[in-house]
Design a protein around this motif. Structure first.
Motif, PDB file in Angstrom:
ATOM      1  N   SER A 122       0.829  -1.206   0.000  1.00  0.00           N
ATOM      2  CA  SER A 122       0.000   0.000   0.000  1.00  0.00           C
ATOM      3  C   SER A 122       0.865   1.259   0.000  1.00  0.00           C
ATOM      4  N   SER A 162      -3.345   5.630   7.763  1.00  0.00           N
ATOM      5  CA  SER A 162      -4.233   6.761   7.530  1.00  0.00           C
ATOM      6  C   SER A 162      -3.715   7.945   8.336  1.00  0.00           C
ATOM      7  N   LEU A 217      -3.500   0.925   7.157  1.00  0.00           N
ATOM      8  CA  LEU A 217      -4.077   0.458   5.894  1.00  0.00           C
ATOM      9  C   LEU A 217      -3.305  -0.747   5.367  1.00  0.00           C
TER      10      LEU A 217
END
Length: 398
Positions: A282, A287, A313
């Motif tokens: 990711s 976040s 995340l």
């Protein structure tokens, strides 16, 4: 086991996925550290992260909880830029700000940029073909593609793009550790934008800055501080994360030769390879920060008012309860639902842009260089930036 300081260290990225897996299995709502009566939490399971990101009980605007001094002078101007950022706003401010810029990032608007993106990618490919020896894919392709795209969208002159790169790096680094360059770079950035705003007010062009100056929704316009904040956010979100998306996905393909071969032989797999790259590595690791608005129970833990909460995340996207063979990189994966772009009202505004840039990037690279491979077998180094996951360089043989 781990402390708040640990996730800020450069070697954390190397073992992060093992750490997340351990937490998901043993302490999914993890109290990372305590200071001055407040706890900092890391949330790691997919369902918990999803619940956190859509819950109105976790807020982005810390001024609703903590007393903050009035921002004055040059320092105040810098503070106001970050206080007015859509990313750190709650409804109704967030609703108003997002409504003003949403039309410029809808899928139809972004799709219209595809021909120009292909031209930019082709130009970069041509330049790469003139390089001798190993080529850093980030320097020569993954970085310039999105920075050229967002610069052209905003209306930033070609000669100023490197300044934007420097300024955005400084601002990102400040999320980890304030540097002596931070204040000066932001002041330079504000001064530059002020001149650009004045030029576009006098002589509007067909660019995003001109449109933002004119944008109005329900009788509301962006004020000057909000304009600064929006452009800062678009530059950072509009290129830094996409650099990571392109480079991380290519790195994952290099790590899995069978998957690379599958995509090389069938370019219809490129879009699913992009989605799997977003899940597997990711581009945004955590976040942005949220705070517990009131004392509450969250999956067996007590959050006090003002507790600092981070959603991983990256961990959510490797949750074995959500994704079968979660630790396997599979470009044919049919399971949807990764949270690389977040969830809820703060779902990434630029997701259609990032996906299209990623698709064009992989298609251009694999078409031009069907034998592309990593140069050497060493483990590339991750950038020391805790919010994002990106490589410092990715050297390849074309």
């Amino acid at each position: 086991m781990e402390t708040m300081e640990t996730i800020y260290t450069s070697n954390f990225k190397v073992g992060a996925y093992d750490f997340y897996r351990h937490l998901r299995q043993s302490d999914a709502v993890f109290a990372m550290n305590q200071q001055n009566g407040q706890t900092s939490w890391v949330i790691t399971k997919y369902d918990h992260v999803k619940e956190l990101l859509k819950s109105p009980n976790f807020i982005k605007d810390q001024s609703k909880i903590f007393v903050t001094p009035e921002a004055e002078g040059d320092e105040g101007k810098i503070i106001r830029i970050f206080r007015n950022m859509m990313l750190d706003a709650d409804p109704p401010d967030h609703t108003r700000l997002r409504k003003l810029v949403q039309p410029f990032f809808n899928p139809k608007t972004i799709k219209a940029l595809e021909p120009r993106m292909n031209v930019i990618a082709d130009e970069l490919i041509s330049e790469m073909k003139n390089q001798k020896g190993p080529v850093d894919l980030i320097t020569h392709f993954a970085f310039p593609l999105p920075i050229i795209v967002i610069s052209e969208m905003l209306g930033v002159p070609v000669e100023d793009r490197n300044k934007f790169r420097k300024w955005s790096n400084t601002i990102l680094a400040a999320s980890d550790n304030l540097t002596t360059d931070f204040a000066q770079d932001v002041e330079d950035f504000i001064e530059y934008l002020t001149r650009l705003f004045e030029e576009r007010k006098e002589l509007p062009k067909d660019d995003l800055i001109s449109k933002l100056l004119q944008a109005e929704a329900d009788g509301e316009k962006l004020n000057r501080d909000e304009l600064y904040s929006m452009v800062v956010l678009l530059i950072i979100a509009g290129h830094e994360t996409t650099v990571n998306l392109i480079a991380n996905t290519m790195y994952a393909l290099f790590q899995h030769p069978d998957q690379l071969k599958a995509v090389q032989e069938d370019h219809s797999l490129i879009e699913s390879a992009i989605e799997e790259g977003l899940r597997f590595y990711s581009p945004v690791d955590f976040s942005t920060a949220r705070w517990s608005e009131e004392e509450m129970e969250f999956h067996g833990k007590t959050f006090k008012r003002g507790d600092f909460v981070l959603a991983s995340l990256s961990s959510a996207n490797r949750d074995e309860e959500k994704f079968s063979d979660a630790e396997t990189f599979d470009v044919t994966r049919e399971q949807a639902g990764h949270m690389a772009f977040g969830f809820g009202i703060h779902f990434c505004l630029g997701a259609p842009l990032a996906r299209l840039e990623g698709k064009i990037a992989l298609n251009s690279l694999l078409s031009a260089f069907p034998s592309i491979r990593m140069a050497g077998q060493e483990q590339p180094e991750w950038i020391n930036q805790f919010l994002l996951r990106g490589l410092k360089e990715l050297n390849v043989h074309l």
